[in-house]
Scaffold this motif. Structure first.
Motif, PDB file in Angstrom:
ATOM      1  N   LEU A  70       0.820  -1.219   0.000  1.00 20.54           N
ATOM      2  CA  LEU A  70       0.000   0.000   0.000  1.00 20.54           C
ATOM      3  C   LEU A  70       0.855   1.270   0.000  1.00 20.54           C
ATOM      4  CD1 LEU A  70      -2.842  -1.027   2.497  1.00 20.54           C
ATOM      5  CD2 LEU A  70      -2.932  -0.953  -0.002  1.00 20.54           C
ATOM      6  N   GLY A  71       2.195   1.113  -0.031  1.00 22.17           N
ATOM      7  CA  GLY A  71       3.058   2.278  -0.216  1.00 22.17           C
ATOM      8  C   GLY A  71       4.029   2.603   0.887  1.00 22.17           C
ATOM      9  N   ALA A  72       4.038   1.840   1.980  1.00 24.35           N
ATOM     10  CA  ALA A  72       4.983   2.109   3.063  1.00 24.35           C
ATOM     11  C   ALA A  72       6.336   1.471   2.761  1.00 24.35           C
ATOM     12  CB  ALA A  72       4.441   1.573   4.388  1.00 24.35           C
ATOM     13  N   SER A  73       7.384   2.005   3.382  1.00 20.46           N
ATOM     14  CA  SER A  73       8.727   1.437   3.242  1.00 20.46           C
ATOM     15  C   SER A  73       9.274   1.106   4.622  1.00 20.46           C
ATOM     16  CB  SER A  73       9.664   2.427   2.543  1.00 20.46           C
ATOM     17  OG  SER A  73       9.242   2.683   1.216  1.00 20.46           O
ATOM     18  N   PHE A  74       9.792  -0.106   4.773  1.00 23.90           N
ATOM     19  CA  PHE A  74      10.358  -0.561   6.034  1.00 23.90           C
ATOM     20  C   PHE A  74      11.877  -0.594   5.859  1.00 23.90           C
ATOM     21  CE2 PHE A  74       6.016  -1.860   5.915  1.00 23.90           C
ATOM     22  CZ  PHE A  74       5.569  -1.704   7.227  1.00 23.90           C
ATOM     23  N   LEU A  75      12.583   0.200   6.648  1.00 23.63           N
ATOM     24  CA  LEU A  75      13.994   0.502   6.394  1.00 23.63           C
ATOM     25  C   LEU A  75      14.903   0.011   7.506  1.00 23.63           C
ATOM     26  CD1 LEU A  75      13.335   4.221   5.370  1.00 23.63           C
ATOM     27  CD2 LEU A  75      13.380   2.223   3.849  1.00 23.63           C
ATOM     28  N   ASP A  76      16.136  -0.369   7.105  1.00 24.85           N
ATOM     29  CA  ASP A  76      17.128  -0.735   8.106  1.00 24.85           C
ATOM     30  C   ASP A  76      17.921   0.503   8.526  1.00 24.85           C
ATOM     31  OD1 ASP A  76      19.023  -0.191   6.125  1.00 24.85           O
ATOM     32  OD2 ASP A  76      19.422  -2.300   5.685  1.00 24.85           O
ATOM     33  N   ALA A  77      18.952   0.328   9.320  1.00 21.06           N
ATOM     34  CA  ALA A  77      19.712   1.461   9.867  1.00 21.06           C
ATOM     35  C   ALA A  77      20.420   2.263   8.787  1.00 21.06           C
ATOM     36  CB  ALA A  77      20.719   0.950  10.893  1.00 21.06           C
ATOM     37  N   ASP A  78      20.672   1.647   7.635  1.00 26.85           N
ATOM     38  CA  ASP A  78      21.325   2.355   6.529  1.00 26.85           C
ATOM     39  C   ASP A  78      20.326   3.009   5.578  1.00 26.85           C
ATOM     40  OD1 ASP A  78      23.884   1.595   7.395  1.00 26.85           O
ATOM     41  OD2 ASP A  78      23.680  -0.356   6.411  1.00 26.85           O
ATOM     42  N   GLY A  79      19.040   2.890   5.898  1.00 29.83           N
ATOM     43  CA  GLY A  79      18.019   3.483   5.046  1.00 29.83           C
ATOM     44  C   GLY A  79      17.618   2.610   3.872  1.00 29.83           C
ATOM     45  N   ALA A  80      18.090   1.378   3.825  1.00 30.03           N
ATOM     46  CA  ALA A  80      17.727   0.454   2.750  1.00 30.03           C
ATOM     47  C   ALA A  80      16.443  -0.289   3.112  1.00 30.03           C
ATOM     48  CB  ALA A  80      18.860  -0.537   2.506  1.00 30.03           C
ATOM     49  N   LYS A  81      15.654  -0.642   2.076  1.00 33.27           N
ATOM     50  CA  LYS A  81      14.423  -1.387   2.319  1.00 33.27           C
ATOM     51  C   LYS A  81      14.757  -2.807   2.765  1.00 33.27           C
ATOM     52  CE  LYS A  81      11.338   1.036  -0.887  1.00 33.27           C
ATOM     53  NZ  LYS A  81      10.414   0.891  -2.045  1.00 33.27           N
ATOM     54  N   LEU A  82      14.048  -3.249   3.787  1.00 35.96           N
ATOM     55  CA  LEU A  82      14.229  -4.614   4.258  1.00 35.96           C
ATOM     56  C   LEU A  82      13.616  -5.604   3.269  1.00 35.96           C
ATOM     57  CD1 LEU A  82      13.265  -4.347   8.045  1.00 35.96           C
ATOM     58  CD2 LEU A  82      15.561  -4.601   7.093  1.00 35.96           C
ATOM     59  N   PRO A  83      14.197  -6.773   3.115  1.00 30.84           N
ATOM     60  CA  PRO A  83      13.541  -7.833   2.349  1.00 30.84           C
ATOM     61  C   PRO A  83      12.217  -8.191   3.018  1.00 30.84           C
ATOM     62  CG  PRO A  83      15.854  -8.351   2.747  1.00 30.84           C
ATOM     63  CD  PRO A  83      15.527  -7.163   3.599  1.00 30.84           C
ATOM     64  N   VAL A  84      11.270  -8.703   2.233  1.00 34.06           N
ATOM     65  CA  VAL A  84       9.949  -9.034   2.786  1.00 34.06           C
ATOM     66  C   VAL A  84      10.052 -10.217   3.731  1.00 34.06           C
ATOM     67  CG1 VAL A  84       8.711  -8.127   0.798  1.00 34.06           C
ATOM     68  CG2 VAL A  84       9.411 -10.526   0.817  1.00 34.06           C
ATOM     69  N   GLY A  85       9.048 -10.367   4.581  1.00 32.82           N
ATOM     70  CA  GLY A  85       8.994 -11.480   5.518  1.00 32.82           C
ATOM     71  C   GLY A  85       9.340 -11.067   6.928  1.00 32.82           C
ATOM     72  N   GLY A  86       8.963 -11.930   7.877  1.00 33.77           N
ATOM     73  CA  GLY A  86       9.207 -11.617   9.280  1.00 33.77           C
ATOM     74  C   GLY A  86      10.621 -11.862   9.734  1.00 33.77           C
ATOM     75  N   GLY A  87      11.412 -12.588   8.940  1.00 35.29           N
ATOM     76  CA  GLY A  87      12.748 -12.950   9.362  1.00 35.29           C
ATOM     77  C   GLY A  87      13.736 -11.808   9.439  1.00 35.29           C
ATOM     78  N   THR A  88      13.440 -10.664   8.811  1.00 35.62           N
ATOM     79  CA  THR A  88      14.370  -9.532   8.830  1.00 35.62           C
ATOM     80  C   THR A  88      13.887  -8.380   9.709  1.00 35.62           C
ATOM     81  OG1 THR A  88      13.312  -8.554   6.865  1.00 35.62           O
ATOM     82  CG2 THR A  88      15.140 -10.069   6.490  1.00 35.62           C
ATOM     83  N   LEU A  89      12.735  -8.543  10.347  1.00 31.09           N
ATOM     84  CA  LEU A  89      12.151  -7.423  11.098  1.00 31.09           C
ATOM     85  C   LEU A  89      12.988  -6.997  12.298  1.00 31.09           C
ATOM     86  CD1 LEU A  89       8.317  -8.217  11.027  1.00 31.09           C
ATOM     87  CD2 LEU A  89       9.553  -6.419   9.784  1.00 31.09           C
ATOM     88  N   GLN A  90      13.831  -7.870  12.805  1.00 37.35           N
ATOM     89  CA  GLN A  90      14.673  -7.465  13.938  1.00 37.35           C
ATOM     90  C   GLN A  90      15.660  -6.369  13.522  1.00 37.35           C
ATOM     91  OE1 GLN A  90      17.168 -10.622  15.355  1.00 37.35           O
ATOM     92  NE2 GLN A  90      17.530 -11.446  13.298  1.00 37.35           N
ATOM     93  N   ASN A  91      15.855  -6.202  12.198  1.00 35.65           N
ATOM     94  CA  ASN A  91      16.755  -5.165  11.696  1.00 35.65           C
ATOM     95  C   ASN A  91      16.019  -3.874  11.331  1.00 35.65           C
ATOM     96  OD1 ASN A  91      18.988  -6.954  11.810  1.00 35.65           O
ATOM     97  ND2 ASN A  91      18.357  -7.869   9.864  1.00 35.65           N
ATOM     98  N   LEU A  92      14.746  -3.808  11.640  1.00 37.54           N
ATOM     99  CA  LEU A  92      13.948  -2.617  11.306  1.00 37.54           C
ATOM    100  C   LEU A  92      14.411  -1.418  12.127  1.00 37.54           C
ATOM    101  CD1 LEU A  92      11.455  -1.433   9.805  1.00 37.54           C
ATOM    102  CD2 LEU A  92      10.092  -2.119  11.807  1.00 37.54           C
ATOM    103  N   ALA A  93      14.663  -0.298  11.438  1.00 33.20           N
ATOM    104  CA  ALA A  93      15.076   0.925  12.133  1.00 33.20           C
ATOM    105  C   ALA A  93      14.054   2.037  11.986  1.00 33.20           C
ATOM    106  CB  ALA A  93      16.425   1.399  11.598  1.00 33.20           C
TER     107      ALA A  93
END
Length: 392
Positions: free
Chosen positions: A167-190
Motif C-alpha cells: 500500500l506504499g509504506a517502506s520498512f527501512l534498516d539502519a542504513d536506510g535500505a528497504k528490508l527484504p519481505v517477511g518476518g525474518g528480517t524485522l529485527q533489523n527494522l530501524a
C-alpha cells in the motif's frame, strides 16, 4: 450452562427452524451444506406430517470460507485479481463485493494462505502478506466504503508489513535500505516511511474479522503459537517473535498507538498491527461480524430449533467458531443440534455447552476421502434422521 428445555409444541404455527452452518472445509461450501441440511430436514418433517418454516443462512467464523459465505448471501460473484502468494509467486486470488458495491471482503488466505504454498518446503521467515495489497487496492478502485479483512489460514508471520508495503509504506534498516519481505528480517527494522501510503485506505471503514484472542508477542503470541504450524523451528520462532517486538516498538514510536497487547493482534502472524497503526481498524470476533452483516441474530432469536454444522465438532468449536456463536445468539427457548463430519466432544462438554445433540454424518468406518466425496448426500441423510427423531 445446562441444556435448554424444549419449548411446548406450537399448535397454531409451524416449527421455526434456522439452519446456520459453517463450511465443511475441503469438502463443501457453507451454502451447499445449508441447502443439504434444509432439504434433508424438510423431507424428514414431511414424513412426520409436520409443518416447518426453514430459514437457511450459510455462515463462517471470519476465517477461511467467510468470503464464500458472504457472496453466497449477497448473491454476488467473486472478483478475480492477479497477485502473488506468500512466497511471491503469481497466483489468481479473489475478493468479494456486496450487492450494493459498498462492502468488500478480503481473506488473508486468498493471497497469503498456507494451502497455496503447500507444494514447496515451508519458508516461515520469508513468507509475506504483500500479495494482499493487490486485493485491497482493487477494492479501493471499486470505491467501497468498508473493507472486511478476514484473518486465518495464513502462512505468514510478518506483522502485516508486506500488506502495508504493497500500500506504499517502506520498512527501512539502519542504513536506510528497504528490508527484504517477511518476518525474518524485522529485527533489523530501524524506521518506517509511511509518506507513500495510499490515502484511499484511510477513507474506508476497516473491519478485521478474527477468531482468536492471542496477543502479538510472547508465549501466547503469533510466533510461539502459530509459527510451528507454518514451518518455524524453535529457533525461528524466537527470531520471528523478536522481529515482531521490534516492529511493535518502531510502530509505537512512529504513530503513538500501542496495540501489541490487544487481544487478537497475534492472529495471522500479527497481520493487523501494521494496518491498525496507520489506519483506524476495528478488530472484532469473526462470527459476530458475519452475523451482523447477514442479519443472523434476528433469525436465530426467532427460531424454535437451530441446526448448525461444521467439518469437525471438538473443543475448539466452543471457542470463537460458528457453533459457539450460534449457542450465544440463539433465542432463550431455542434448541441447538449440530451435524458434523466428525464429533469429538466429550459428553460432559456437550451437555455443559447447551447443545441438545450432535450427529456425525459418517455412516460407518470410512476414510476422510470417502466422506468428502459424498459429504452433501450424507449431510442431507443425517438431517432427515434428525427431523424424524426430533419431530415426534
Amino acid at each position: 450452562m445446562t441444556p435448554k428445555q424444549k419449548p411446548a409444541p406450537a399448535a397454531t404455527r409451524p416449527l421455526n427452524v434456522a439452519i446456520v452452518p459453517d463450511s465443511f472445509k475441503g469438502s463443501a461450501r457453507a451454502s451447499e451444506v445449508a441447502a443439504a441440511l434444509a432439504d434433508g430436514f424438510a423431507k424428514g418433517a414431511a414424513s412426520r406430517k409436520r409443518d416447518v418454516e426453514i430459514t437457511a443462512v450459510p455462515f463462517a467464523d471470519g476465517g477461511e470460507g467467510t468470503l464464500e459465505a458472504l457472496i453466497d448471501a449477497w448473491g454476488t460473484e467473486a472478483i478475480s485479481v492477479q497477485t502473488t502468494d506468500a512466497l511471491g509467486r503469481p497466483v489468481e486470488s479473489r475478493l468479494g463485493l456486496s450487492a450494493d458495491g459498498k462492502i468488500a471482503v478480503v481473506e488473508a488466505a486468498e493471497a497469503a494462505g498456507l494451502p497455496q504454498v503447500s507444494d514447496v518446503e515451508r519458508r516461515p521467515l520469508e513468507a509475506t502478506t504483500y500479495g494482499l495489497g493487490a486485493l485491497v487496492s482493487r477494492a479501493l478502485e471499486l470505491g467501497v466504503s468498508q473493507i472486511i479483512l478476514c484473518l486465518g489460514g495464513s502462512a505468514t508471520t510478518d506483522g502485516g508489513t508486506g500488506l502495508l508495503a504493497a500500500l506504499g509504506a517502506s520498512f527501512l534498516d539502519a542504513d536506510g535500505a528497504k528490508l527484504p519481505v517477511g518476518g525474518g528480517t524485522l529485527q533489523n527494522l530501524a524506521a518506517i516511511d509511511a509518506s507513500g501510503l495510499d490515502p484511499r485506505a484511510a477513507n474506508v471503514q476497516w473491519q478485521i474479522a478474527c477468531d482468536v484472542t492471542n496477543p502479538l508477542l510472547g508465549a501466547k503470541g503469533a510466533a510461539a503459537v502459530f509459527g510451528p504450524q507454518k514451518g518455524a523451528s524453535q529457533e525461528q520462532v524466537q527470531l520471528l517473535d523478536a522481529g515482531l517486538a521490534r516492529l511493535a516498538d518502531v510502530l509505537e514510536a512512529d504513530t503513538g498507538r500501542k496495540l501489541r497487547e490487544q487481544p487478537g493482534m497475534g492472529a495471522a502472524g500479527g497481520l493487523a498491527i501494521s494496518l491498525g497503526s496507520y489506519y483506524q481498524v476495528d478488530l472484532v470476533p469473526g462470527w459476530d461480524l458475519v452475523a451482523k452483516v447477514l442479519g443472523a441474530h434476528d433469525i436465530l432469536q426467532g427460531a424454535d430449533l437451530v441446526l448448525t454444522g461444521e467439518g469437525r465438532l471438538d473443543s475448539q468449536s466452543l471457542d470463537g467458531k460458528v457453533v459457539s456463536g450460534v449457542l450465544q445468539a440463539a433465542g432463550e427457548n431455542a434448541e441447538v443440534i449440530v451435524v458434523a463430519g466428525s464429533v469429538d466432544l466429550p459428553d460432559e462438554q456437550l451437555e455443559e455447552s447447551g447443545i441438545l445433540a450432535a450427529h456425525s454424518i459418517a455412516p460407518g468406518p470410512a476414510t476422510l476421502a470417502e466422506l468428502s466425496a459424498q459429504t452433501l448426500s450424507l449431510v442431507e441423510r443425517t438431517a432427515f434422521s434428525v427431523a424424524r427423531t426430533y419431530l415426534r
